[in-house]
Write a protein that holds these residues in place. Structure first.
Motif, PDB file in Angstrom:
ATOM      1  N   ARG A 130      78.156  33.315  -3.676  1.00 57.60           N
ATOM      2  CA  ARG A 130      77.432  32.044  -3.855  1.00 57.60           C
ATOM      3  C   ARG A 130      78.343  31.155  -4.710  1.00 57.60           C
ATOM      4  N   GLN A 131      79.380  30.642  -4.042  1.00 59.36           N
ATOM      5  CA  GLN A 131      80.520  30.058  -4.751  1.00 59.36           C
ATOM      6  C   GLN A 131      80.158  28.831  -5.570  1.00 59.36           C
ATOM      7  N   GLU A 132      79.326  27.946  -5.032  1.00 59.76           N
ATOM      8  CA  GLU A 132      78.999  26.716  -5.766  1.00 59.76           C
ATOM      9  C   GLU A 132      78.284  27.041  -7.082  1.00 59.76           C
ATOM     10  N   LEU A 133      77.351  27.991  -7.022  1.00 54.56           N
ATOM     11  CA  LEU A 133      76.644  28.378  -8.241  1.00 54.56           C
ATOM     12  C   LEU A 133      77.582  29.073  -9.223  1.00 54.56           C
ATOM     13  N   ALA A 134      78.483  29.898  -8.693  1.00 51.18           N
ATOM     14  CA  ALA A 134      79.437  30.592  -9.559  1.00 51.18           C
ATOM     15  C   ALA A 134      80.326  29.598 -10.289  1.00 51.18           C
ATOM     16  N   LEU A 135      80.883  28.656  -9.547  1.00 52.56           N
ATOM     17  CA  LEU A 135      81.763  27.664 -10.161  1.00 52.56           C
ATOM     18  C   LEU A 135      81.028  26.826 -11.195  1.00 52.56           C
ATOM     19  N   ALA A 136      79.817  26.408 -10.855  1.00 51.35           N
ATOM     20  CA  ALA A 136      79.025  25.610 -11.798  1.00 51.35           C
ATOM     21  C   ALA A 136      78.763  26.406 -13.069  1.00 51.35           C
ATOM     22  N   GLY A 137      78.489  27.705 -12.908  1.00 51.86           N
ATOM     23  CA  GLY A 137      78.226  28.552 -14.069  1.00 51.86           C
ATOM     24  C   GLY A 137      79.436  28.715 -14.963  1.00 51.86           C
ATOM     25  N   TYR A 138      80.586  29.007 -14.363  1.00 53.88           N
ATOM     26  CA  TYR A 138      81.808  29.162 -15.157  1.00 53.88           C
ATOM     27  C   TYR A 138      82.145  27.868 -15.889  1.00 53.88           C
ATOM     28  N   GLU A 139      82.058  26.757 -15.174  1.00 62.32           N
ATOM     29  CA  GLU A 139      82.413  25.474 -15.779  1.00 62.32           C
ATOM     30  C   GLU A 139      81.442  25.090 -16.889  1.00 62.32           C
ATOM     31  N   PHE A 140      80.153  25.401 -16.699  1.00 57.10           N
ATOM     32  CA  PHE A 140      79.167  25.130 -17.757  1.00 57.10           C
ATOM     33  C   PHE A 140      79.515  25.913 -19.022  1.00 57.10           C
ATOM     34  N   CYS A 141      79.796  27.202 -18.861  1.00 56.87           N
ATOM     35  CA  CYS A 141      80.096  28.050 -20.020  1.00 56.87           C
ATOM     36  C   CYS A 141      81.315  27.538 -20.777  1.00 56.87           C
ATOM     37  N   ILE A 142      82.381  27.236 -20.042  1.00 58.74           N
ATOM     38  CA  ILE A 142      83.633  26.834 -20.682  1.00 58.74           C
ATOM     39  C   ILE A 142      83.499  25.466 -21.341  1.00 58.74           C
ATOM     40  N   SER A 143      82.953  24.491 -20.607  1.00 55.97           N
ATOM     41  CA  SER A 143      82.851  23.136 -21.161  1.00 55.97           C
ATOM     42  C   SER A 143      81.895  23.101 -22.348  1.00 55.97           C
TER      43      SER A 143
END
Length: 365
Positions: free
Chosen positions: A184-197
Protein backbone atom coordinates in the motif's frame (compact mmCIF):
# COMPACT_ATOMS: atom_id res chain seq x y z
CA UNK A 1 24.47 -10.91 -2.71
CA UNK A 2 24.24 -8.94 0.52
CA UNK A 3 23.29 -9.86 4.04
CA UNK A 4 22.01 -6.90 6.00
CA UNK A 5 22.22 -6.68 9.76
CA UNK A 6 19.38 -5.72 12.04
CA UNK A 7 21.01 -4.62 15.25
CA UNK A 8 18.47 -3.84 17.96
CA UNK A 9 18.99 -0.57 19.77
CA UNK A 10 18.64 -1.52 23.39
CA UNK A 11 19.71 1.61 25.18
CA UNK A 12 21.15 2.57 21.82
CA UNK A 13 19.64 4.46 18.92
CA UNK A 14 16.35 4.44 20.76
CA UNK A 15 17.09 4.28 24.48
CA UNK A 16 13.49 3.71 25.38
CA UNK A 17 13.47 0.54 23.26
CA UNK A 18 14.21 -2.95 24.52
CA UNK A 19 16.31 -5.37 22.48
CA UNK A 20 14.49 -7.34 19.83
CA UNK A 21 15.78 -10.65 18.55
CA UNK A 22 17.24 -10.91 15.07
CA UNK A 23 16.28 -13.22 12.24
CA UNK A 24 18.09 -14.64 9.25
CA UNK A 25 17.19 -14.85 6.51
CA UNK A 26 14.55 -12.14 6.35
CA UNK A 27 11.18 -13.28 7.57
CA UNK A 28 8.16 -11.93 9.39
CA UNK A 29 8.68 -14.10 12.43
CA UNK A 30 11.77 -12.92 14.30
CA UNK A 31 12.49 -14.22 17.75
CA UNK A 32 10.96 -12.57 20.80
CA UNK A 33 12.56 -9.53 22.41
CA UNK A 34 15.72 -10.39 24.26
CA UNK A 35 16.27 -13.74 22.53
CA UNK A 36 19.25 -13.99 20.20
CA UNK A 37 18.59 -15.13 16.69
CA UNK A 38 20.71 -14.85 13.54
CA UNK A 39 20.98 -11.52 11.67
CA UNK A 40 18.39 -10.31 9.19
CA UNK A 41 19.41 -7.30 7.25
CA UNK A 42 19.29 -8.60 3.71
CA UNK A 43 16.78 -9.82 1.20
CA UNK A 44 16.92 -13.55 0.68
CA UNK A 45 16.24 -15.12 -2.66
CA UNK A 46 12.58 -15.62 -3.37
CA UNK A 47 11.29 -13.12 -0.80
CA UNK A 48 9.51 -9.88 -1.56
CA UNK A 49 11.36 -6.66 -0.86
CA UNK A 50 8.26 -5.23 0.81
CA UNK A 51 9.16 -7.13 3.98
CA UNK A 52 12.33 -5.16 4.59
CA UNK A 53 10.86 -1.93 5.99
CA UNK A 54 8.84 -3.98 8.46
CA UNK A 55 12.01 -5.65 9.66
CA UNK A 56 13.73 -2.31 10.05
CA UNK A 57 11.15 -1.16 12.56
CA UNK A 58 11.33 -4.53 14.29
CA UNK A 59 15.07 -4.18 14.59
CA UNK A 60 15.16 -0.69 16.05
CA UNK A 61 12.20 -0.68 18.41
CA UNK A 62 10.39 -3.31 20.38
CA UNK A 63 9.18 -1.50 23.47
CA UNK A 64 5.45 -0.72 23.24
CA UNK A 65 4.91 2.95 22.49
CA UNK A 66 2.49 3.28 25.37
CA UNK A 67 5.36 2.39 27.68
CA UNK A 68 6.56 5.96 27.24
CA UNK A 69 3.75 6.99 29.54
CA UNK A 70 4.85 4.37 32.04
CA UNK A 71 8.45 5.62 31.84
CA UNK A 72 7.26 9.13 32.68
CA UNK A 73 5.30 7.81 35.64
CA UNK A 74 1.93 8.35 33.97
CA UNK A 75 0.64 5.11 35.38
CA UNK A 76 1.37 6.04 38.97
CA UNK A 77 1.15 3.58 41.85
CA UNK A 78 -1.27 0.68 41.74
CA UNK A 79 -4.75 2.05 42.37
CA UNK A 80 -6.39 -1.05 43.73
CA UNK A 81 -6.62 -4.77 43.31
CA UNK A 82 -7.75 -4.60 39.67
CA UNK A 83 -4.77 -2.53 38.61
CA UNK A 84 -2.37 -4.76 40.55
CA UNK A 85 -3.82 -7.80 38.81
CA UNK A 86 -3.48 -6.13 35.40
CA UNK A 87 0.17 -5.36 36.13
CA UNK A 88 0.83 -8.99 37.04
CA UNK A 89 -0.90 -10.19 33.86
CA UNK A 90 1.18 -7.85 31.73
CA UNK A 91 4.38 -9.03 33.39
CA UNK A 92 3.41 -12.65 32.68
CA UNK A 93 2.63 -11.79 29.07
CA UNK A 94 6.02 -10.15 28.60
CA UNK A 95 7.72 -13.20 30.09
CA UNK A 96 5.86 -15.46 27.68
CA UNK A 97 6.99 -13.31 24.77
CA UNK A 98 10.59 -13.55 25.94
CA UNK A 99 10.22 -17.33 26.24
CA UNK A 100 8.83 -17.52 22.69
CA UNK A 101 5.35 -18.52 23.81
CA UNK A 102 3.24 -16.11 21.72
CA UNK A 103 -0.04 -18.04 21.99
CA UNK A 104 0.08 -18.04 25.78
CA UNK A 105 1.07 -14.36 25.77
CA UNK A 106 -1.93 -13.53 23.61
CA UNK A 107 -4.34 -15.30 25.95
CA UNK A 108 -2.91 -13.46 28.96
CA UNK A 109 -3.12 -10.11 27.18
CA UNK A 110 -6.79 -10.72 26.37
CA UNK A 111 -7.41 -11.35 30.07
CA UNK A 112 -5.57 -8.13 30.92
CA UNK A 113 -7.57 -6.16 28.35
CA UNK A 114 -10.87 -7.55 29.66
CA UNK A 115 -9.95 -6.54 33.20
CA UNK A 116 -8.74 -3.11 32.06
CA UNK A 117 -12.06 -2.44 30.30
CA UNK A 118 -14.02 -3.75 33.29
CA UNK A 119 -12.18 -1.41 35.66
CA UNK A 120 -12.32 1.52 33.18
CA UNK A 121 -8.52 1.90 33.38
CA UNK A 122 -7.79 3.78 30.15
CA UNK A 123 -4.01 3.79 30.65
CA UNK A 124 -4.02 0.02 31.09
CA UNK A 125 -6.24 -0.36 28.03
CA UNK A 126 -3.82 1.64 25.87
CA UNK A 127 -0.77 -0.17 27.23
CA UNK A 128 -2.35 -3.61 26.71
CA UNK A 129 -3.50 -2.77 23.19
CA UNK A 130 0.05 -1.69 22.39
CA UNK A 131 1.54 -4.92 23.73
CA UNK A 132 -0.98 -6.90 21.69
CA UNK A 133 -0.16 -4.86 18.60
CA UNK A 134 3.57 -5.46 18.99
CA UNK A 135 2.97 -9.17 19.49
CA UNK A 136 0.89 -9.35 16.31
CA UNK A 137 3.53 -7.25 14.55
CA UNK A 138 6.41 -9.61 15.31
CA UNK A 139 4.27 -12.63 14.43
CA UNK A 140 3.54 -11.19 11.00
CA UNK A 141 -0.20 -10.80 11.66
CA UNK A 142 -0.23 -7.48 9.86
CA UNK A 143 -3.96 -6.79 9.55
CA UNK A 144 -4.50 -7.49 13.21
CA UNK A 145 -1.42 -5.44 14.16
CA UNK A 146 -2.72 -2.50 12.12
CA UNK A 147 -6.07 -2.52 13.93
CA UNK A 148 -4.41 -2.79 17.33
CA UNK A 149 -1.89 -0.03 16.65
CA UNK A 150 -4.71 2.24 15.53
CA UNK A 151 -6.65 1.41 18.68
CA UNK A 152 -3.57 2.19 20.79
CA UNK A 153 -3.08 5.50 19.02
CA UNK A 154 -6.74 6.39 19.52
CA UNK A 155 -6.51 5.81 23.27
CA UNK A 156 -3.24 7.74 23.57
CA UNK A 157 -4.55 10.73 21.60
CA UNK A 158 -7.84 10.57 23.49
CA UNK A 159 -5.86 10.72 26.71
CA UNK A 160 -4.28 14.02 25.71
CA UNK A 161 -1.06 12.85 24.05
CA UNK A 162 0.07 15.17 21.24
CA UNK A 163 0.45 13.99 17.65
CA UNK A 164 4.17 14.81 17.71
CA UNK A 165 4.86 12.75 20.82
CA UNK A 166 7.54 10.12 20.25
CA UNK A 167 5.14 7.34 21.20
CA UNK A 168 2.73 8.41 18.43
CA UNK A 169 5.60 8.64 15.94
CA UNK A 170 6.71 5.09 16.81
CA UNK A 171 3.24 3.74 16.12
CA UNK A 172 3.01 5.76 12.90
CA UNK A 173 6.30 4.29 11.73
CA UNK A 174 5.13 0.76 12.40
CA UNK A 175 1.90 1.44 10.53
CA UNK A 176 3.93 2.75 7.59
CA UNK A 177 6.03 -0.40 7.54
CA UNK A 178 2.89 -2.53 7.61
CA UNK A 179 1.54 -0.61 4.62
CA UNK A 180 4.86 -1.13 2.83
CA UNK A 181 4.72 -4.87 3.50
CA UNK A 182 1.19 -4.90 2.09
CA UNK A 183 2.26 -2.90 -1.01
CA UNK A 184 0.00 0.00 0.00
CA UNK A 185 2.64 2.37 -1.29
CA UNK A 186 0.86 5.72 -1.00
CA UNK A 187 0.02 5.12 2.66
CA UNK A 188 3.54 3.86 3.35
CA UNK A 189 5.16 6.91 1.80
CA UNK A 190 2.81 9.29 3.59
CA UNK A 191 3.60 7.54 6.88
CA UNK A 192 7.37 7.69 6.47
CA UNK A 193 7.27 11.32 5.40
CA UNK A 194 4.98 12.26 8.30
CA UNK A 195 7.33 10.65 10.83
CA UNK A 196 10.47 12.25 9.43
CA UNK A 197 9.07 15.75 8.83
CA UNK A 198 7.32 15.85 12.22
CA UNK A 199 10.48 14.83 14.07
CA UNK A 200 12.69 17.25 12.11
CA UNK A 201 10.37 20.14 12.94
CA UNK A 202 10.17 19.04 16.57
CA UNK A 203 13.95 18.80 16.89
CA UNK A 204 14.39 22.26 15.38
CA UNK A 205 11.87 23.79 17.82
CA UNK A 206 13.47 22.08 20.81
CA UNK A 207 17.06 22.81 19.86
CA UNK A 208 17.41 25.94 21.99
CA UNK A 209 15.34 24.79 24.96
CA UNK A 210 17.26 24.72 28.24
CA UNK A 211 17.69 21.53 30.26
CA UNK A 212 15.27 22.95 32.83
CA UNK A 213 12.57 22.67 30.19
CA UNK A 214 13.76 19.61 28.23
CA UNK A 215 16.58 17.31 29.28
CA UNK A 216 19.50 16.40 27.04
CA UNK A 217 18.41 12.76 27.20
CA UNK A 218 14.95 13.61 25.90
CA UNK A 219 16.46 15.60 23.05
CA UNK A 220 18.80 12.72 22.23
CA UNK A 221 15.93 10.21 22.29
CA UNK A 222 14.00 12.27 19.76
CA UNK A 223 17.02 12.47 17.46
CA UNK A 224 17.58 8.74 17.81
CA UNK A 225 13.96 8.10 16.91
CA UNK A 226 14.54 10.21 13.81
CA UNK A 227 17.53 7.97 13.05
CA UNK A 228 15.28 4.93 13.26
CA UNK A 229 12.77 6.51 10.87
CA UNK A 230 15.49 7.46 8.39
CA UNK A 231 16.97 3.97 8.49
CA UNK A 232 13.57 2.33 7.97
CA UNK A 233 12.67 4.67 5.12
CA UNK A 234 16.09 4.18 3.52
CA UNK A 235 15.59 0.44 3.46
CA UNK A 236 12.18 0.89 1.87
CA UNK A 237 13.71 3.14 -0.79
CA UNK A 238 16.63 0.79 -1.44
CA UNK A 239 14.42 -2.20 -2.05
CA UNK A 240 12.06 -0.04 -4.10
CA UNK A 241 14.98 0.50 -6.50
CA UNK A 242 15.66 4.07 -5.38
CA UNK A 243 19.26 3.78 -4.14
CA UNK A 244 20.26 7.44 -4.49
CA UNK A 245 17.37 8.53 -2.28
CA UNK A 246 18.14 5.70 0.14
CA UNK A 247 21.74 6.91 0.28
CA UNK A 248 20.66 10.35 1.50
CA UNK A 249 18.53 8.82 4.25
CA UNK A 250 21.34 6.51 5.37
CA UNK A 251 23.80 9.42 5.45
CA UNK A 252 21.49 11.36 7.78
CA UNK A 253 20.91 8.32 10.02
CA UNK A 254 24.64 7.65 10.14
CA UNK A 255 25.39 11.23 11.24
CA UNK A 256 22.90 10.93 14.09
CA UNK A 257 24.38 7.64 15.22
CA UNK A 258 27.95 8.92 15.06
CA UNK A 259 27.12 12.10 16.97
CA UNK A 260 25.14 10.47 19.76
CA UNK A 261 26.51 6.93 20.00
CA UNK A 262 29.97 7.27 18.50
CA UNK A 263 31.61 5.62 15.50
CA UNK A 264 32.37 2.38 17.35
CA UNK A 265 28.79 1.67 18.37
CA UNK A 266 27.33 -1.48 16.72
CA UNK A 267 24.48 0.47 15.11
CA UNK A 268 26.87 3.04 13.62
CA UNK A 269 28.88 0.20 12.11
CA UNK A 270 25.73 -1.34 10.64
CA UNK A 271 24.65 1.97 9.11
CA UNK A 272 28.11 2.41 7.61
CA UNK A 273 27.69 -1.01 6.02
CA UNK A 274 24.22 -0.08 4.73
CA UNK A 275 25.57 3.09 3.17
CA UNK A 276 28.22 1.01 1.41
CA UNK A 277 25.46 -1.20 0.01
CA UNK A 278 23.55 1.75 -1.45
CA UNK A 279 26.71 3.12 -3.07
CA UNK A 280 27.61 -0.27 -4.52
CA UNK A 281 24.10 -0.62 -5.90
CA UNK A 282 24.67 2.63 -7.80
CA UNK A 283 27.94 1.35 -9.26
CA UNK A 284 30.01 3.62 -7.01
CA UNK A 285 32.18 0.71 -5.97
CA UNK A 286 35.26 2.69 -4.92
CA UNK A 287 33.27 4.72 -2.37
CA UNK A 288 31.36 1.62 -1.30
CA UNK A 289 34.61 -0.22 -0.65
CA UNK A 290 35.91 2.56 1.60
CA UNK A 291 32.78 2.43 3.78
CA UNK A 292 32.54 -1.36 3.80
CA UNK A 293 36.22 -1.67 4.75
CA UNK A 294 35.78 0.88 7.53
CA UNK A 295 32.73 -0.97 8.85
CA UNK A 296 34.63 -4.27 8.89
CA UNK A 297 37.68 -2.73 10.58
CA UNK A 298 35.53 -1.20 13.33
CA UNK A 299 33.62 -4.45 13.71
CA UNK A 300 36.88 -6.30 14.37
CA UNK A 301 37.93 -3.72 16.96
CA UNK A 302 34.69 -3.96 18.95
CA UNK A 303 34.17 -7.68 18.35
CA UNK A 304 30.87 -7.04 16.60
CA UNK A 305 28.62 -10.10 16.94
CA UNK A 306 27.87 -10.05 13.20
CA UNK A 307 31.40 -9.50 11.92
CA UNK A 308 31.00 -12.38 9.48
CA UNK A 309 28.06 -10.63 7.79
CA UNK A 310 29.98 -7.38 7.46
CA UNK A 311 32.97 -9.23 6.00
CA UNK A 312 30.71 -11.00 3.54
CA UNK A 313 29.32 -7.67 2.38
CA UNK A 314 32.84 -6.24 2.00
CA UNK A 315 33.80 -9.28 -0.07
CA UNK A 316 30.81 -8.67 -2.34
CA UNK A 317 31.97 -5.11 -3.02
CA UNK A 318 35.52 -6.34 -3.70
CA UNK A 319 34.13 -8.85 -6.16
CA UNK A 320 32.24 -6.09 -7.97
CA UNK A 321 35.53 -4.22 -8.26
CA UNK A 322 37.00 -7.40 -9.77
CA UNK A 323 39.51 -7.65 -6.93
CA UNK A 324 38.98 -11.38 -6.89
CA UNK A 325 41.94 -12.42 -4.73
CA UNK A 326 41.01 -9.94 -1.99
CA UNK A 327 37.36 -10.92 -2.27
CA UNK A 328 38.18 -14.60 -1.83
CA UNK A 329 40.41 -13.90 1.17
CA UNK A 330 37.65 -11.84 2.79
CA UNK A 331 35.00 -14.44 2.06
CA UNK A 332 37.25 -17.11 3.63
CA UNK A 333 37.61 -15.00 6.77
CA UNK A 334 33.85 -14.44 6.84
CA UNK A 335 33.30 -18.20 6.46
CA UNK A 336 35.58 -18.97 9.40
CA UNK A 337 33.76 -16.44 11.56
CA UNK A 338 30.35 -17.77 10.52
CA UNK A 339 31.42 -21.33 11.34
CA UNK A 340 32.63 -20.22 14.77
CA UNK A 341 29.24 -18.59 15.33
CA UNK A 342 27.54 -21.74 14.06
CA UNK A 343 25.47 -19.53 11.79
CA UNK A 344 24.45 -22.14 9.23
CA UNK A 345 22.47 -19.73 7.06
CA UNK A 346 25.49 -17.44 6.72
CA UNK A 347 27.80 -20.40 6.07
CA UNK A 348 25.59 -21.54 3.21
CA UNK A 349 25.33 -18.04 1.79
CA UNK A 350 29.10 -17.46 1.88
CA UNK A 351 29.79 -20.80 0.23
CA UNK A 352 27.39 -19.87 -2.56
CA UNK A 353 29.19 -16.57 -2.98
CA UNK A 354 32.57 -18.32 -3.11
CA UNK A 355 31.24 -20.58 -5.85
CA UNK A 356 30.03 -17.52 -7.78
CA UNK A 357 33.40 -15.86 -7.24
CA UNK A 358 35.17 -18.93 -8.61
CA UNK A 359 33.07 -18.76 -11.77
CA UNK A 360 33.74 -15.05 -12.25
CA UNK A 361 37.48 -15.31 -11.69
CA UNK A 362 37.98 -18.42 -13.84
CA UNK A 363 40.17 -17.57 -16.88
CA UNK A 364 38.39 -17.71 -20.22
CA UNK A 365 39.52 -20.70 -22.27
Amino acid sequence: MYRRLAVGLARGLLRVAERRGRCYPVCLLPGPPGVRAPPCRGAPRGRGSSLLPLLAALAWSSRPAAAEQERRGAGGAAAGDAEAEIIQLLKRAKLCIMKDEPEEAELILHDALHLAHKSHNTKAIAYTYDLMANLAFIRGQLENAEKLFKATMSYLLGGGMQQEDNAIIEISLKLATIYAAQSRQELALAGYEFCISTLEEKIERERELSEDILSADDKANTRLLLGMCLDTYARYLLFSQQPSQAQRMYEKALRISEEILGERHPQTIVLLNDLATTLDTQGRTDEACVHAQRASDLARQVEHPELHVLLSNLAAVLMHRELYAQAEETYREALRQAELKRDEASVQHIREELAELARKSRPLS
